[in-house]
Design a protein around this motif. Sequence first.
Motif, PDB file in Angstrom:
ATOM      1  N   TYR A  19       0.897  -1.302   0.142  1.00 35.64           N
ATOM      2  CA  TYR A  19       0.094   0.223  -0.096  1.00 35.64           C
ATOM      3  C   TYR A  19       1.031   1.106  -0.083  1.00 35.64           C
ATOM      4  CZ  TYR A  19      -3.187   3.694   1.581  1.00 35.64           C
ATOM      5  OH  TYR A  19      -3.773   4.886   1.742  1.00 35.64           O
ATOM      6  N   LYS A  50       2.674   1.823  -3.439  1.00 32.09           N
ATOM      7  CA  LYS A  50       1.683   2.196  -4.451  1.00 32.09           C
ATOM      8  C   LYS A  50       1.660   3.817  -4.196  1.00 32.09           C
ATOM      9  CE  LYS A  50      -2.671   1.514  -6.402  1.00 32.09           C
ATOM     10  NZ  LYS A  50      -3.026   2.937  -6.880  1.00 32.09           N
ATOM     11  N   THR A  74       0.874  -0.914  -8.546  1.00 26.41           N
ATOM     12  CA  THR A  74       0.015  -1.873  -7.674  1.00 26.41           C
ATOM     13  C   THR A  74       1.005  -3.112  -7.460  1.00 26.41           C
ATOM     14  OG1 THR A  74      -0.701  -3.243  -9.600  1.00 26.41           O
ATOM     15  CG2 THR A  74      -2.199  -1.259  -8.979  1.00 26.41           C
ATOM     16  N   GLN A  75       0.545  -3.917  -6.372  1.00 25.44           N
ATOM     17  CA  GLN A  75       1.252  -5.039  -6.120  1.00 25.44           C
ATOM     18  C   GLN A  75       1.300  -6.147  -7.449  1.00 25.44           C
ATOM     19  OE1 GLN A  75      -0.395  -7.324  -2.668  1.00 25.44           O
ATOM     20  NE2 GLN A  75       0.600  -9.090  -3.169  1.00 25.44           N
ATOM     21  N   GLU A  98       1.547  -4.913 -10.444  1.00 26.41           N
ATOM     22  CA  GLU A  98       2.705  -4.572 -11.457  1.00 26.41           C
ATOM     23  C   GLU A  98       3.978  -4.638 -10.755  1.00 26.41           C
ATOM     24  OE1 GLU A  98      -0.160  -0.874 -13.474  1.00 26.41           O
ATOM     25  OE2 GLU A  98       0.938  -0.866 -11.331  1.00 26.41           O
TER      26      GLU A  98
END
Length: 634
Positions: A217, A220, A226-227, A229
Amino acid sequence: MKKFLSLLFFVLAFNLFAQNYKTHKVEKGETIESVAKQYLVTPFDIYALNPDIKGSLKPNTVLIIPNSKVKNEPQEEETSELIGYKSHKVKRKETLFSISKKYSVSIEDIKKANRFLYSENLKKGVKLRIPKYKTVIYKKSYNNTIKKYTVLPKEGKWRIAYKFGITVDELEDLNPNMKEVLQPGDELNVPNIADNEEKAIEESYNYYEVLPKEGFYRLKIKTGLTQEELEELNPELKETGLKAGMVLKLPEKLEVEGELGSVETTALHSKLSNFETKKIALMLPYRLNKVDVDSVAETKDMIKNSRLMSVVLDFHAGVLMALDSAKQLGISTDLKVLDTQYQISKTREILEDNDFSDYDAVIGPMKAQCFDRVASTLRRDGVPVIAALNKPNEVYSNVFQTIPQDKLLRKTMIDFIKADSLKRQVVVISDQANRSSAEMLKKEFPEAKLIFSRNNSKTKKDGYYIFPTDLENVFPTGKSIVFLETTSNPLASSVISMLNGLNNENEQIVLVTLDKNRAFEGKNIDNYHLSNLKFHYPSVNKNFEEQNNSSFVKGYKRTYGVSPSKYASRGFDLTLDILLRLATEKDLYEASTEDVETEYIENKFRYNKAMFGGYVNEAIYIVKYDDLRIVRAK
């Protein structure tokens, strides 16, 4: 037949598993790190095969361990062998630390040879047995073997850590004497993995070291990724998850700023939990070597005429008042005051004569060279070093830079103006030396009008003036923002005077600058004009007069008979902040996450961990002139 094939497949799979993995039964006191070292694998490898492991290991837990990729070849090892003792008679002012340094043995070795030291203090005249050792070199096979690696051009710690699949801390553990800045040709110890197991550094990507307690989080927010990516770029994340110290591959055009959003001011005094005595060292250039104790008048003149000494003494007074305020909250402090004399040789001597390994923080020194020496020396022990009154040349991993970066000051000012929905016109007035700043502002405000100072007709160099006609028909009815970017006092003085003459109810002009330097000070600058123009600028601190009823201001006036200077306020704010943070967590690092912002008399602090460095304060004020006072702009 099907049963036979199934059985054959099971046997082959079992044999293949047995060839590539082994098991380990956890014993009391073992950690993931110690088990990993025993089998020459990384903690990440163990986590990947044992995803249910969380927190500390429980005895008798059975772990699946992959076979190591490291070659287990005999390595040369040094050991010390006791060959006898020598006698030492303790002299006045000698300590176990100084004696251990003198004979190059540890304090513990001295205590073992003189067991009375476990229960008695060292005394002058006592005879000690000092152990003598000889170094024995032998070859031995280790589970956790290493090999030598020669640093290539452009390689830093994180690149090498990434290449060999370890964290930066693990690389530093393998190389206790490694320089902070690596040079091509330096030799380092690295895991002895096969060449084809080394990760390639791709110049078309950025790289980032994961911070403690940093999750997907938070990443990001920092990176916009994102996780999923991040896992696509770093496939090992799917198996290991995020671990502090991991180096991640990121897109090339992505700049990890760690930009701070707005947060509520943290009331640390309501979160106190760690009431152990805080050990703080204060290293400042008191220059007592230049003080003549037999001449009071000469000493007073020196203090009065020396700006450096005046700053130091004011800051010191603020520190003492902070200690007293912290004591009233139940926080006791062991303060050690050291005079660096503003000399690198004296700073080196202080480091050699004192053991700072168990200190919670060191404040100072002021001189950049001295500060760098202290920070780099204490980095191995993880001792936080606070840059209180200066910006360090190098923000090492244990450095807390308390003065925000200039680029952040500029950005904060620009963001403040962009947030003003009432502005009608932006004008940028600049001298030739600040042309790059003016052009940057033009990019930020495309509709802005640029006005540059005129060149001298004879010298063809900047004359630091503009004509009144340059400002004709520039300001429409309504509000206008004027950026004045200059280091010239004559230009600043003349422009401020012209703008003040044009300022009225119909054409409201607000003056701002990205850099409030000495050009905006002095007898040529009319403070009435600055107040009329609501002069705004970014600042590290605000004026304490906004809180002139504070106990600090009252106490300072009562003790010293004058109002506190900005250096006294900074000494108070900074020291109290350090003590309160230390009283809320186990150390300053854990107490300085980016969601903690504190504010005191004149200063506020919110630290952001640099990608591969220390902690930088990113809390900034926008202040303005209002009725001949400097107040916080909102």
